[in-house]
Design an enzyme around this catalytic site. Sequence first.
Site, short mmCIF file in Angstrom:
data_model
loop_
_atom_site.label_atom_id
_atom_site.label_comp_id
_atom_site.label_asym_id
_atom_site.label_seq_id
_atom_site.Cartn_x
_atom_site.Cartn_y
_atom_site.Cartn_z
N CYS A 13 -26.56 13.07 -24.54
CA CYS A 13 -25.29 12.97 -23.80
C CYS A 13 -25.50 11.98 -22.66
O CYS A 13 -26.36 11.10 -22.74
CB CYS A 13 -24.82 14.34 -23.32
SG CYS A 13 -25.93 15.17 -22.16
N ASN A 16 -27.85 14.54 -19.60
CA ASN A 16 -28.87 15.46 -20.15
C ASN A 16 -29.03 16.73 -19.30
O ASN A 16 -30.12 17.27 -19.17
CB ASN A 16 -30.23 14.76 -20.35
CG ASN A 16 -31.25 15.57 -21.15
OD1 ASN A 16 -32.44 15.53 -20.88
ND2 ASN A 16 -30.79 16.31 -22.14
N CYS A 18 -25.87 18.96 -19.25
CA CYS A 18 -24.82 19.87 -19.72
C CYS A 18 -24.79 19.97 -21.25
O CYS A 18 -25.28 20.93 -21.83
CB CYS A 18 -23.44 19.45 -19.21
SG CYS A 18 -23.31 19.35 -17.40
N ARG A 19 -24.21 18.95 -21.90
CA ARG A 19 -23.96 19.06 -23.35
C ARG A 19 -25.20 18.99 -24.21
O ARG A 19 -25.38 19.83 -25.10
CB ARG A 19 -22.97 17.96 -23.77
CG ARG A 19 -21.60 18.14 -23.20
CD ARG A 19 -20.78 16.87 -23.35
NE ARG A 19 -21.29 15.81 -22.48
CZ ARG A 19 -20.86 14.56 -22.47
NH1 ARG A 19 -19.89 14.20 -23.30
NH2 ARG A 19 -21.36 13.68 -21.63
N SER A 20 -26.05 17.97 -24.00
CA SER A 20 -27.17 17.83 -24.94
C SER A 20 -28.23 18.92 -24.78
O SER A 20 -28.82 19.32 -25.80
CB SER A 20 -27.79 16.42 -24.91
OG SER A 20 -28.33 16.10 -23.65
N ASP A 135 -17.04 15.83 -21.89
CA ASP A 135 -17.92 16.04 -20.75
C ASP A 135 -17.37 17.17 -19.86
O ASP A 135 -16.27 17.05 -19.33
CB ASP A 135 -17.97 14.72 -19.98
CG ASP A 135 -18.89 14.76 -18.78
OD1 ASP A 135 -19.41 15.86 -18.47
OD2 ASP A 135 -19.06 13.71 -18.15
P1 4NP Z 1 -23.72 15.75 -19.57
O1 4NP Z 1 -22.75 15.91 -18.31
O2 4NP Z 1 -23.65 14.27 -19.96
O3 4NP Z 1 -23.12 16.62 -20.59
O4 4NP Z 1 -25.09 16.17 -19.11
C1 4NP Z 1 -22.81 15.14 -17.17
C2 4NP Z 1 -23.75 15.43 -16.20
C3 4NP Z 1 -23.79 14.71 -15.03
C4 4NP Z 1 -22.90 13.68 -14.83
C5 4NP Z 1 -21.96 13.37 -15.81
C6 4NP Z 1 -21.92 14.10 -16.98
N1 4NP Z 1 -22.93 12.94 -13.62
O5 4NP Z 1 -22.02 12.11 -13.41
O6 4NP Z 1 -23.84 13.17 -12.80
#
Ligand code: 4NP
Length: 167
Positions: A13, A16, A18-20, A135
């Site tokens: 993602c 790294n 939340c989703r992945s 996201d």
């Molecule tokens: P992820 O979510 O891609 O599912 O881990 C996010 C985590 C952090 C951020 C964006 C999306 N960020 O902007 O810090």
Amino acid sequence: MPPTQALRIMAVCLGNICRSPMAEAVLQTKANAAGLAAVVDSSGTARWHAGGPADPRARRVLAEHGYELEHSARNFDVRWFDERDLIVAMDLDNLADLEQLARTPEHRAKLALLRSYDPALAHRRPPDDALAVPDPYLGTLADFENVLSMIERAADGLVTELLASRR
Ligand code: 4NP
């Protein structure tokens, strides 16, 4: 017959956190339960959170649904194209970023969107945004719950497909 090599699967993602990591825990659990030899890990296309833990909401939702996860966030490394059999992106931006990093047709052939394995979405093709795991970072706990159920449906489809292809 030689023993079957474990499939190496990486979920990717943006952050790294939340989703992945959620996809990693779900895919590993479902592969184990189905008797599919697989090693699943995860990374992010951005390095902002490298070395940090998964988002507390991701950890909470995983734990509430019985999934275990040990996690330290990592930035995707192009060398992993050679060291993984399948790289599943969470959304179209992640997929586009990985496609930019891919240097060979073999690398590109390892890329897919996780939700393309959800049987209910079988008629969809990128760049259809219905194939994205959205996201949840700026969202609510309900968004994380929704993400988990999307990941579970896709992971069931992926494990079923991989089991069939290994027969
Ligand atoms: P992820 O979510 O891609 O599912 O881990 C996010 C985590 C952090 C951020 C964006 C999306 N960020 O902007 O810090």
